[in-house]
Enzyme design. Structure first.
Site, PDB file in Angstrom:
ATOM      1  CE  LYS A 157      -4.436   1.031   0.414  1.00 53.78           C
ATOM      2  NZ  LYS A 157      -5.603   0.367  -0.150  1.00 53.78           N
ATOM      3  CG  HIS A 192     -19.305   3.112  -8.552  1.00 47.65           C
ATOM      4  ND1 HIS A 192     -18.949   4.221  -7.846  1.00 47.65           N
ATOM      5  CD2 HIS A 192     -19.349   3.475  -9.850  1.00 47.65           C
ATOM      6  CE1 HIS A 192     -18.788   5.232  -8.680  1.00 47.65           C
ATOM      7  NE2 HIS A 192     -19.019   4.811  -9.903  1.00 47.65           N
TER       8      HIS A 192
HETATM    9  P1  NAD Z   1     -19.151   4.614  -3.907  1.00 46.01           P
HETATM   10  O1  NAD Z   1     -18.473   5.854  -3.440  1.00 46.01           O
HETATM   11  O2  NAD Z   1     -19.527   4.469  -5.325  1.00 46.01           O
HETATM   12  O3  NAD Z   1     -20.494   4.385  -3.051  1.00 46.01           O
HETATM   13  C1  NAD Z   1     -20.591   4.604  -1.699  1.00 46.01           C
HETATM   14  C2  NAD Z   1     -22.032   5.051  -1.424  1.00 46.01           C
HETATM   15  O4  NAD Z   1     -22.211   5.140  -0.016  1.00 46.01           O
HETATM   16  C3  NAD Z   1     -22.362   6.417  -2.016  1.00 46.01           C
HETATM   17  O5  NAD Z   1     -23.582   6.367  -2.735  1.00 46.01           O
HETATM   18  C4  NAD Z   1     -22.469   7.324  -0.765  1.00 46.01           C
HETATM   19  O6  NAD Z   1     -23.430   8.378  -0.937  1.00 46.01           O
HETATM   20  C5  NAD Z   1     -22.930   6.307   0.271  1.00 46.01           C
HETATM   21  N1  NAD Z   1     -22.639   6.700   1.657  1.00 46.01           N
HETATM   22  C6  NAD Z   1     -21.539   7.313   2.148  1.00 46.01           C
HETATM   23  N2  NAD Z   1     -21.662   7.474   3.478  1.00 46.01           N
HETATM   24  C7  NAD Z   1     -22.837   6.921   3.829  1.00 46.01           C
HETATM   25  C8  NAD Z   1     -23.497   6.753   5.067  1.00 46.01           C
HETATM   26  N3  NAD Z   1     -22.981   7.183   6.219  1.00 46.01           N
HETATM   27  N4  NAD Z   1     -24.711   6.149   5.063  1.00 46.01           N
HETATM   28  C9  NAD Z   1     -25.265   5.697   3.911  1.00 46.01           C
HETATM   29  N5  NAD Z   1     -24.663   5.825   2.710  1.00 46.01           N
HETATM   30  C10 NAD Z   1     -23.475   6.427   2.677  1.00 46.01           C
HETATM   31  O7  NAD Z   1     -18.222   3.418  -3.413  1.00 46.01           O
HETATM   32  P2  NAD Z   1     -18.215   1.913  -3.967  1.00 46.01           P
HETATM   33  O8  NAD Z   1     -17.186   1.795  -5.012  1.00 46.01           O
HETATM   34  O9  NAD Z   1     -19.601   1.475  -4.230  1.00 46.01           O
HETATM   35  O10 NAD Z   1     -17.647   1.142  -2.686  1.00 46.01           O
HETATM   36  C11 NAD Z   1     -18.469   0.912  -1.550  1.00 46.01           C
HETATM   37  C12 NAD Z   1     -17.611   0.349  -0.415  1.00 46.01           C
HETATM   38  O11 NAD Z   1     -17.013  -0.884  -0.833  1.00 46.01           O
HETATM   39  C13 NAD Z   1     -16.458   1.246   0.012  1.00 46.01           C
HETATM   40  O12 NAD Z   1     -16.251   1.077   1.396  1.00 46.01           O
HETATM   41  C14 NAD Z   1     -15.253   0.667  -0.725  1.00 46.01           C
HETATM   42  O13 NAD Z   1     -14.041   0.908  -0.048  1.00 46.01           O
HETATM   43  C15 NAD Z   1     -15.595  -0.807  -0.717  1.00 46.01           C
HETATM   44  N6  NAD Z   1     -14.991  -1.563  -1.833  1.00 46.01           N
HETATM   45  C16 NAD Z   1     -15.286  -1.221  -3.116  1.00 46.01           C
HETATM   46  C17 NAD Z   1     -14.723  -1.946  -4.170  1.00 46.01           C
HETATM   47  C18 NAD Z   1     -15.040  -1.606  -5.603  1.00 46.01           C
HETATM   48  O14 NAD Z   1     -14.768  -2.440  -6.485  1.00 46.01           O
HETATM   49  N7  NAD Z   1     -15.613  -0.457  -5.901  1.00 46.01           N
HETATM   50  C19 NAD Z   1     -13.862  -3.014  -3.908  1.00 46.01           C
HETATM   51  C20 NAD Z   1     -13.590  -3.363  -2.573  1.00 46.01           C
HETATM   52  C21 NAD Z   1     -14.156  -2.609  -1.535  1.00 46.01           C
END
Ligand code: NAD
Length: 367
Positions: free
Chosen positions: A93, A196
């Protein structure tokens, strides 16, 4: 003097290599460049399984120790995530210290790219907090050791559909463990965070006939999910009181804590967010005691790293999806191990990861 005090005194005297000793980090690289203002730390935790891979995070840390602790903790997490996902990758990282809005520039990112390049492939970077795929393109000007590039550059593009698919199959394996079959039809699932990953997960769940509740701080995201998937919306102050079967945290970390565990009535916690347990030990134990099956986040959300791994091999989405499907078996196996050894599911996942590293380390020693 108490053992803890001795440990703390030793750490205070040896704040860098002393920190590395705790979890056996291989290498930490400190990067500085006065001209661009770059201050960064690259942590390589373990490369037994392959080159270390993990994103670069840009953050305005209060001090250097906070940055060092963060990068050491996150790089170790990447070792476990890749190991348990069966990837030939180690854990690494990087953190860039500073406010991304004020400090980030092409020159700074390219200088950082040169530092990554100097490691000769031992560390491969990707996107993380406050870094975009455009930033990866800039870093890529100075080094080939970058993943998560856009599709039009031969990259794997958005990993979210692969991550969401992994969450979905992991949830099915969890359902099989609790109810004896893996159907999610009719199950009441709360998805917190319809971004997403969350949206794609809602799509899988709806197709299978689950009853989906959604919550997001963005009204727009909630409205879209309600219109498109006929999901039911729930307010933040009510969602943990709901009568649900499964809670899927897909927003931020630490949402499994004293407060939420005190209220949750579900049988399963399985979602995409990183670091869901506010305190790994305490809240892993609490979930177990309450009879809630916790599917460990770094097993469940490995679709993202799986996607990036296949980019290194010449990207084909079907291969990434096929690998993500294996998260079903991994989840199932770790539940059996947790029961057999009477440990939490999180501890079982870490043991699985460590076992694989130990066994491959032996092969490496023979060769
Ligand atoms: P994203 O930013 O597209 O979506 C996150 C969503 O959560 C947003 O719509 C935001 O408005 C909402 N949000 C933020 N704070 C909130 C709260 N307190 N209550 C309710 N909703 C809230 O992110 P993503 O890519 O969908 O990822 C989601 C989670 O999964 C993150 O923690 C990320 O680290 C983890 N993750 C994502 C991936 C990936 O492939 N995108 C891979 C591994 C882990």
């Amino acid at each position: 003097m108490e053992v803890q005090d001795i440990k703390e005194t030793k750490l205070a005297q040896n704040p860098v290599i002393g920190q590395m000793l705790i979890n056996n980090h291989e290498q930490v690289v400190f990067c500085n460049d006065n001209a661009t203002g770059l201050k960064a730390i690259i942590a390589i935790h373990n490369t037994v399984l392959g080159p270390s891979l993990g994103g670069t995070r840009m953050w305005n840390y209060n001090n250097e120790m906070e940055a060092l602790n963060d990068v050491l903790r996150l790089s170790r997490g990447m070792t476990f995530k890749s190991s348990v996902a069966g990837l030939n990758l180690g854990g690494g990282k990087a953190v860039i210290i500073g406010d991304a809005k004020k400090l980030k520039s092409e020159a700074l990112l390219r200088r950082f790219g040169k530092f990554i390049d100097s490691l000769g492939g031992k560390y491969i970077t990707a996107e993380d907090v406050a870094m975009s795929s455009r930033d990866m393109e800039i870093i890529h000007m100075e080094t080939d050791h970058v993943s998560g590039l856009p599709e039009n550059m031969g990259g794997s593009g958005d990993p979210s559909p692969v991550t969401a698919y992994g969450v979905y199959v992991s949830m099915k394996a969890s359902a099989k463990e609790i109810w004896g079959n893996d159907s999610l039809s009719g199950k009441k699932v709360l998805v917190q965070g319809i971004g997403h990953v969350g949206e794609s997960l809602v799509e899988h769940l709806t197709k299978e006939g689950a009853k989906v509740f959604v919550n997001d701080i963005s009204d727009e995201r909630v409205k879209a999910a309600v219109t498109k998937y006929k999901a039911e919306t729930v307010a933040a102050d009510k969602m943990f009181d709901l009568d649900i079967d499964i809670y899927a945290p897909c927003a931020l970390g630490a949402s499994v804590n004293d407060d939420t565990l005190g209220k949750l009535k579900c049988k399963i916690i399985c979602g995409a967010a990183n670091n869901q347990l506010a305190d790994e030990k305490k809240h892993g134990d609490m979930a177990k005691q309450k009879g809630i099956l916790y599917a460990p986040d770094f097993v469940v959300n490995a679709g993202g790293i799986i996607n990036v791994y296949y980019e290194l091999e010449g990207y084909v989405r079907e291969r990434a999806m096929a690998h993500a499907e294996k998260i079903y078996d991994t989840t199932w196996n770790l539940f059996q191990m947790a029961k057999a050894e009477n440990i939490t599911t999180n501890q079982a996942a870490i043991r699985l990861a460590e076992k694989r590293i130990e066994s491959i380390a032996k092969i490496n020693a023979v060769l």
